[in-house]
Write an enzyme that holds these catalytic residues in place. Sequence first.
Site, PDB file in Angstrom:
ATOM      1  N   SER A 207       0.999  -1.211   0.118  1.00 36.80           N
ATOM      2  CA  SER A 207      -0.091   0.033   0.178  1.00 36.80           C
ATOM      3  C   SER A 207       0.777   1.071  -0.087  1.00 36.80           C
ATOM      4  CB  SER A 207      -0.765   0.186   1.089  1.00 36.80           C
ATOM      5  OG  SER A 207      -1.911   0.994   1.072  1.00 36.80           O
ATOM      6  N   ASP A 289      -8.335  -5.131  -5.787  1.00 35.10           N
ATOM      7  CA  ASP A 289      -8.007  -3.810  -5.145  1.00 35.10           C
ATOM      8  C   ASP A 289      -8.420  -2.702  -5.677  1.00 35.10           C
ATOM      9  OD1 ASP A 289      -6.695  -1.874  -3.530  1.00 35.10           O
ATOM     10  OD2 ASP A 289      -4.976  -2.597  -3.936  1.00 35.10           O
ATOM     11  N   HIS A 321      -7.387  -5.534  -1.357  1.00 39.28           N
ATOM     12  CA  HIS A 321      -6.214  -4.592  -1.044  1.00 39.28           C
ATOM     13  C   HIS A 321      -5.457  -5.590  -0.006  1.00 39.28           C
ATOM     14  CE1 HIS A 321      -4.003  -1.157  -0.663  1.00 39.28           C
ATOM     15  NE2 HIS A 321      -3.999  -0.600   0.636  1.00 39.28           N
TER      16      HIS A 321
END
Length: 354
Positions: A207, A289, A321
């Site tokens: 991320s 995601d 995600h």
Amino acid sequence: AHKLFALDDVRDGTTRQLVGSGAVRSVAPLGGTCRAVVGVASSLTAPPELTAVALGDGTATALTANNAALVAALDLPTPRALTVVGAAGQSMQCWLCVPPRATMRRRSAAARASRARLPLLLLAHGGPQGAWDDSWHARWNLLVWASLGFVCVVPNFTGSTGFSQAHTDAVSRNWDVAATDALLAADHVLELFDFVDPQKQFVMGASFGGWMSIYLNGAAPGRFRAIVAHDGVFSLRTMAYQTDELFFTETEFGMPNTVQGDAIMKRCSPCSLVDKWQSPILLIHGARDFRCPLGESLAAFTAARRRGVKARIAICESANHWVLNADASVEWHRLIEAWFQEHCDEIIAWPTNN
């Protein structure tokens, strides 16, 4: 982060920290007297267990011991907290985790005889408003990565939570400062410990940490032997138009197609530094995601290959995600292990039956 406090007086906000180390999550009252609470307690070296905590003196009593036998059979290293100086001259916490003794015993005879220095793995957390705290994580576990033979450098750079609101807020519109903080943490470890090899540095994150891993390929060209970016970001401008979290990008950078917003996004986007990329990069992305959409890794892969930089991409069909199931998590770990082995002879493979 995730420390447990008692509020003694609502009038003046007097608080007491009940548990000195580790983390406690999912807290609920225990019984009807409110003399104790129950929560899920863990630390960097202890998997989660249900634990009761007395509100009077903070005494913690484990209610389960599901992992006790497994942990007792392991020779776990104990991560230590260092204080390093960040890009703005601020004090910054950084965890350091060295390989366990079992891993050191499995090094090659030549490596042991020559006392060959150990590779360094810089780990970047997500968020950026997140933190590496003293708690257990099933996937981003420092002990797991150290067991490959890495000295893990794990900084709570600008943007990390739990150190002050100012430290957290300073990352907005300044993601590049957090990346500089991370490099400074690695530099500090290299200067402090001569058993760490500056020629064998790696970086990995997810991320925001994936953004940082990709960004550092251009911001620190040639520094890293190899890079791993999970659910990372290539262009902050394209992410701003695709993400399911519009308020986040607008808060962090401003609106796209504005002078200020575009200037910040250009300065902090990995795509702005592609001409400097040198390090091989493994890109892993969840097909579902919508936070940092798959196109970001596809673009980074194309950019690397068009530049002649070694790159590999893996798309996890079941993941959003986050990697959501155990089989995919095992495959994810093995994929990264193989990538590190490909770029460093000092990596000690995990047992194939675990």
